[in-house]
Scaffold this motif. Structure first.
Motif, PDB file in Angstrom:
ATOM      1  N   ILE A  87       0.870  -1.178   0.000  1.00  0.00           N
ATOM      2  CA  ILE A  87       0.000   0.000   0.000  1.00  0.00           C
ATOM      3  C   ILE A  87       0.904   1.225   0.000  1.00  0.00           C
ATOM      4  N   SER A  88       0.507   2.249  -0.730  1.00  0.00           N
ATOM      5  CA  SER A  88       1.319   3.464  -0.760  1.00  0.00           C
ATOM      6  C   SER A  88       1.162   4.227   0.551  1.00  0.00           C
ATOM      7  N   ALA A  89       2.149   5.000   0.872  1.00  0.00           N
ATOM      8  CA  ALA A  89       2.100   5.826   2.082  1.00  0.00           C
ATOM      9  C   ALA A  89       0.925   6.800   2.020  1.00  0.00           C
ATOM     10  N   GLU A  90       0.640   7.314   0.821  1.00  0.00           N
ATOM     11  CA  GLU A  90      -0.468   8.259   0.664  1.00  0.00           C
ATOM     12  C   GLU A  90      -1.806   7.590   0.948  1.00  0.00           C
ATOM     13  N   ARG A  91      -2.014   6.395   0.400  1.00  0.00           N
ATOM     14  CA  ARG A  91      -3.281   5.690   0.610  1.00  0.00           C
ATOM     15  C   ARG A  91      -3.436   5.289   2.079  1.00  0.00           C
ATOM     16  N   MET A  92      -2.334   4.852   2.676  1.00  0.00           N
ATOM     17  CA  MET A  92      -2.366   4.480   4.087  1.00  0.00           C
ATOM     18  C   MET A  92      -2.735   5.698   4.944  1.00  0.00           C
ATOM     19  N   ALA A  93      -2.158   6.838   4.645  1.00  0.00           N
ATOM     20  CA  ALA A  93      -2.473   8.062   5.391  1.00  0.00           C
ATOM     21  C   ALA A  93      -3.952   8.425   5.238  1.00  0.00           C
ATOM     22  N   GLU A  94      -4.511   8.231   4.045  1.00  0.00           N
ATOM     23  CA  GLU A  94      -5.934   8.515   3.819  1.00  0.00           C
ATOM     24  C   GLU A  94      -6.820   7.635   4.698  1.00  0.00           C
ATOM     25  N   ILE A  95      -6.481   6.359   4.771  1.00  0.00           N
ATOM     26  CA  ILE A  95      -7.292   5.424   5.548  1.00  0.00           C
ATOM     27  C   ILE A  95      -7.252   5.782   7.032  1.00  0.00           C
ATOM     28  N   TYR A  96      -6.052   6.062   7.547  1.00  0.00           N
ATOM     29  CA  TYR A  96      -5.951   6.410   8.971  1.00  0.00           C
ATOM     30  C   TYR A  96      -6.563   7.778   9.260  1.00  0.00           C
ATOM     31  N   ALA A  97      -6.547   8.687   8.294  1.00  0.00           N
ATOM     32  CA  ALA A  97      -7.220   9.984   8.467  1.00  0.00           C
ATOM     33  C   ALA A  97      -8.740   9.791   8.490  1.00  0.00           C
ATOM     34  N   GLU A  98      -9.235   8.884   7.650  1.00  0.00           N
ATOM     35  CA  GLU A  98     -10.671   8.582   7.673  1.00  0.00           C
ATOM     36  C   GLU A  98     -11.071   8.011   9.027  1.00  0.00           C
ATOM     37  N   LEU A  99     -10.237   7.156   9.584  1.00  0.00           N
ATOM     38  CA  LEU A  99     -10.494   6.610  10.916  1.00  0.00           C
ATOM     39  C   LEU A  99     -10.554   7.734  11.953  1.00  0.00           C
ATOM     40  N   ALA A 100      -9.660   8.697  11.837  1.00  0.00           N
ATOM     41  CA  ALA A 100      -9.635   9.832  12.768  1.00  0.00           C
ATOM     42  C   ALA A 100     -10.933  10.636  12.692  1.00  0.00           C
ATOM     43  N   SER A 101     -11.579  10.649  11.525  1.00  0.00           N
ATOM     44  CA  SER A 101     -12.852  11.370  11.406  1.00  0.00           C
ATOM     45  C   SER A 101     -13.956  10.722  12.255  1.00  0.00           C
ATOM     46  N   TYR A 102     -13.733   9.480  12.679  1.00  0.00           N
ATOM     47  CA  TYR A 102     -14.644   8.789  13.598  1.00  0.00           C
ATOM     48  C   TYR A 102     -14.199   8.944  15.050  1.00  0.00           C
ATOM     49  N   GLY A 103     -13.188   9.766  15.286  1.00  0.00           N
ATOM     50  CA  GLY A 103     -12.757  10.064  16.645  1.00  0.00           C
ATOM     51  C   GLY A 103     -11.735   9.105  17.212  1.00  0.00           C
ATOM     52  N   VAL A 104     -10.991   8.397  16.340  1.00  0.00           N
ATOM     53  CA  VAL A 104     -10.006   7.422  16.803  1.00  0.00           C
ATOM     54  C   VAL A 104      -8.670   7.648  16.101  1.00  0.00           C
ATOM     55  N   ARG A 105      -7.625   7.741  16.893  1.00  0.00           N
ATOM     56  CA  ARG A 105      -6.254   7.728  16.359  1.00  0.00           C
ATOM     57  C   ARG A 105      -5.710   6.330  16.631  1.00  0.00           C
ATOM     58  N   HIS A 106      -5.219   5.674  15.616  1.00  0.00           N
ATOM     59  CA  HIS A 106      -4.885   4.256  15.718  1.00  0.00           C
ATOM     60  C   HIS A 106      -3.676   3.986  16.607  1.00  0.00           C
ATOM     61  N   GLU A 107      -2.642   4.753  16.537  1.00  0.00           N
ATOM     62  CA  GLU A 107      -1.410   4.640  17.331  1.00  0.00           C
ATOM     63  C   GLU A 107      -0.487   3.495  16.909  1.00  0.00           C
ATOM     64  N   ASP A 108      -0.882   2.713  15.924  1.00  0.00           N
ATOM     65  CA  ASP A 108      -0.022   1.665  15.352  1.00  0.00           C
ATOM     66  C   ASP A 108      -0.306   1.644  13.856  1.00  0.00           C
ATOM     67  N   ALA A 109      -0.154   2.813  13.255  1.00  0.00           N
ATOM     68  CA  ALA A 109      -0.597   3.068  11.883  1.00  0.00           C
ATOM     69  C   ALA A 109       0.409   2.555  10.849  1.00  0.00           C
TER      70      ALA A 109
END
Length: 150
Positions: free
Chosen positions: A76-98
């Protein structure tokens, strides 16, 4: 059932019915179990559809059972990975093992999903604490680029 992951921190198995069984063990097992349960309940309440749904949890044996979110992806590209984890943050969660190891591909709908919330932080939690201060404190995975996310 067959083992998917068997480490000092967790045993993860997939049952013949496709459900994922995760038993927490090792350092801070109880806290990691409680955190993952709390985060998965939060995400379900917010209607997040690209994470596992918590089906069962047993605090006596530190085990959760969730829906299956597909298979771990190879690249997975770094850009796509960042998009997915940013989408998760929109639900109020920071993954911390991204890292890519926590992104799966769900073939049924072609969706990339996020798994493994034992270190995640609820962004609107007044206590403000997940189990990791930030993703920057996690060990580097030399095979995967580290994304930037909010």
């Amino acid at each position: 059932m067959h083992d998917v992951k068997n480490t000092a921190r967790a045993l993860v198995r997939i049952g013949y019915d496709g459900r994922v069984h995760k038993t927490f063990r090792g350092h801070m097992a109880k806290e990691r179990f409680e955190n993952e349960v709390r985060v998965l309940k939060h995400l379900e309440a917010r209607g997040c559809l690209f994470v596992p749904q918590l089906l069962e949890h047993d605090p006596e044996v530190l085990k959760i059972v969730t829906t299956n979110c597909g298979s771990v992806i190879e690249h997975i590209s770094a850009e796509r990975m960042a998009e997915i984890y940013a989408e998760l943050a929109s639900y109020g969660v920071r993954h911390e093992d991204a890292f890519a190891r926590n992104i799966t591909y769900r073939q049924s709908d072609g969706r990339l999903c996020v798994i493994d919330f034992e270190f995640a932080t609820l962004l609107d939690d007044p206590a403000g604490a997940g189990l990791k201060p930030s993703a920057a404190d996690l060990p580097e995975d030399p095979a995967q680029p580290k994304p930037s996310f909010p």
